[in-house]
Design a protein around this motif. Sequence first.
Motif, short mmCIF file in Angstrom:
data_model
loop_
_atom_site.label_atom_id
_atom_site.label_comp_id
_atom_site.label_asym_id
_atom_site.label_seq_id
_atom_site.Cartn_x
_atom_site.Cartn_y
_atom_site.Cartn_z
N GLU A 51 0.86 -1.18 0.00
CA GLU A 51 0.00 0.00 0.00
C GLU A 51 0.89 1.23 0.00
O GLU A 51 1.92 1.26 0.67
CB GLU A 51 -0.91 0.01 1.22
CG GLU A 51 -1.99 1.06 1.12
CD GLU A 51 -3.11 0.86 2.13
OE1 GLU A 51 -4.21 1.34 1.86
OE2 GLU A 51 -2.88 0.23 3.17
N THR A 52 0.49 2.22 -0.76
CA THR A 52 1.25 3.46 -0.87
C THR A 52 0.54 4.55 -0.09
O THR A 52 -0.66 4.74 -0.23
CB THR A 52 1.38 3.89 -2.34
OG1 THR A 52 2.04 2.85 -3.06
CG2 THR A 52 2.17 5.17 -2.48
N PHE A 53 1.30 5.27 0.71
CA PHE A 53 0.76 6.41 1.46
C PHE A 53 1.40 7.67 0.90
O PHE A 53 2.62 7.80 0.86
CB PHE A 53 1.09 6.29 2.95
CG PHE A 53 0.34 5.19 3.63
CD1 PHE A 53 -0.89 5.43 4.21
CD2 PHE A 53 0.87 3.91 3.68
CE1 PHE A 53 -1.59 4.41 4.83
CE2 PHE A 53 0.18 2.89 4.31
CZ PHE A 53 -1.05 3.13 4.88
N ILE A 54 0.58 8.62 0.45
CA ILE A 54 1.03 9.92 -0.01
C ILE A 54 0.40 10.95 0.93
O ILE A 54 -0.82 11.02 1.04
CB ILE A 54 0.61 10.19 -1.46
CG1 ILE A 54 1.20 9.12 -2.39
CG2 ILE A 54 1.03 11.60 -1.88
CD1 ILE A 54 0.67 9.18 -3.80
N VAL A 55 1.22 11.71 1.62
CA VAL A 55 0.72 12.70 2.56
C VAL A 55 0.57 14.03 1.84
O VAL A 55 1.53 14.57 1.32
CB VAL A 55 1.66 12.82 3.79
CG1 VAL A 55 1.17 13.91 4.72
CG2 VAL A 55 1.76 11.48 4.51
N VAL A 56 -0.65 14.54 1.82
CA VAL A 56 -0.94 15.82 1.17
C VAL A 56 -0.79 16.96 2.16
O VAL A 56 -0.27 18.02 1.84
CB VAL A 56 -2.37 15.81 0.57
CG1 VAL A 56 -2.74 17.16 -0.01
CG2 VAL A 56 -2.48 14.72 -0.50
N GLU A 57 -1.23 16.73 3.39
CA GLU A 57 -1.15 17.76 4.44
C GLU A 57 -0.90 17.06 5.78
O GLU A 57 -1.47 16.01 6.05
CB GLU A 57 -2.46 18.54 4.49
CG GLU A 57 -2.50 19.67 5.49
CD GLU A 57 -3.82 20.41 5.44
OE1 GLU A 57 -4.45 20.55 6.50
OE2 GLU A 57 -4.22 20.82 4.33
N GLY A 58 -0.06 17.64 6.60
CA GLY A 58 0.22 17.07 7.91
C GLY A 58 1.38 16.11 7.89
O GLY A 58 2.23 16.15 7.00
N VAL A 69 8.65 4.96 10.36
CA VAL A 69 8.96 5.93 9.31
C VAL A 69 8.02 7.12 9.48
O VAL A 69 6.85 6.96 9.84
CB VAL A 69 8.81 5.30 7.90
CG1 VAL A 69 7.39 4.87 7.62
CG2 VAL A 69 9.28 6.27 6.83
N HIS A 70 8.56 8.32 9.28
CA HIS A 70 7.76 9.54 9.31
C HIS A 70 7.59 10.02 7.88
O HIS A 70 8.57 10.14 7.14
CB HIS A 70 8.45 10.62 10.16
CG HIS A 70 8.47 10.28 11.60
ND1 HIS A 70 7.50 10.70 12.47
CD2 HIS A 70 9.32 9.53 12.33
CE1 HIS A 70 7.76 10.24 13.68
NE2 HIS A 70 8.86 9.51 13.62
N GLU A 75 5.41 13.96 0.68
CA GLU A 75 6.21 12.73 0.62
C GLU A 75 5.30 11.52 0.49
O GLU A 75 4.10 11.58 0.76
CB GLU A 75 7.07 12.59 1.87
CG GLU A 75 8.09 13.69 2.05
CD GLU A 75 8.90 13.53 3.32
OE1 GLU A 75 9.99 14.12 3.36
OE2 GLU A 75 8.46 12.85 4.26
N MET A 76 5.91 10.40 0.10
CA MET A 76 5.17 9.14 0.03
C MET A 76 6.02 8.00 0.55
O MET A 76 7.25 8.11 0.63
CB MET A 76 4.71 8.84 -1.40
CG MET A 76 5.82 8.50 -2.37
SD MET A 76 5.20 8.13 -4.03
CE MET A 76 4.95 6.37 -3.91
N PHE A 77 5.34 6.89 0.90
CA PHE A 77 6.03 5.70 1.40
C PHE A 77 5.21 4.49 0.99
O PHE A 77 3.98 4.50 1.08
CB PHE A 77 6.17 5.76 2.92
CG PHE A 77 6.97 4.63 3.48
CD1 PHE A 77 8.36 4.62 3.39
CD2 PHE A 77 6.35 3.55 4.09
CE1 PHE A 77 9.10 3.56 3.89
CE2 PHE A 77 7.08 2.49 4.61
CZ PHE A 77 8.46 2.50 4.51
N VAL A 78 5.89 3.43 0.56
CA VAL A 78 5.22 2.17 0.20
C VAL A 78 5.51 1.16 1.30
O VAL A 78 6.66 0.92 1.66
CB VAL A 78 5.72 1.65 -1.16
CG1 VAL A 78 5.05 0.33 -1.50
CG2 VAL A 78 5.47 2.67 -2.25
N VAL A 79 4.45 0.54 1.83
CA VAL A 79 4.57 -0.43 2.91
C VAL A 79 3.63 -1.60 2.63
O VAL A 79 2.55 -1.40 2.11
CB VAL A 79 4.25 0.23 4.28
CG1 VAL A 79 2.83 0.76 4.31
CG2 VAL A 79 4.48 -0.71 5.43
#
Length: 99
Positions: A51-58, A69-70, A75-79
């Motif tokens: 699953e990919t997380f892309i943070v738009v705000e915060g 991981v922060h 930014e984005m992170f795949v986990v």
Amino acid sequence: MNYKSINFRKKFGLLDEQWMPKVIAEMNNYQFKVVKLQGDFVWHDHKDTDETFIVVEGDLRIDFRDGAVHVSAGEMFVVPVLNTGHERGERTAENDVWI
């Protein structure tokens, strides 16, 4: 063919509740979802998908058994995780809910 971009700000504006992801696009059997988060979520894991997380705000912190991981805005992170997987609870969201 309807050539129209997806506006994240407008889509987030349609979300009233937290922890309930909604689908905004689909590509090759992959869904793109938006969700508002606050606070902690249930520890869980999945063996068959990423699953990919892309943070738009915060900011988002994802904890693992051996660290964390922060992920900051932009930014984005795949986990290897999916929503709540086999762990059912009050924060388990239904799949395929579009906005």
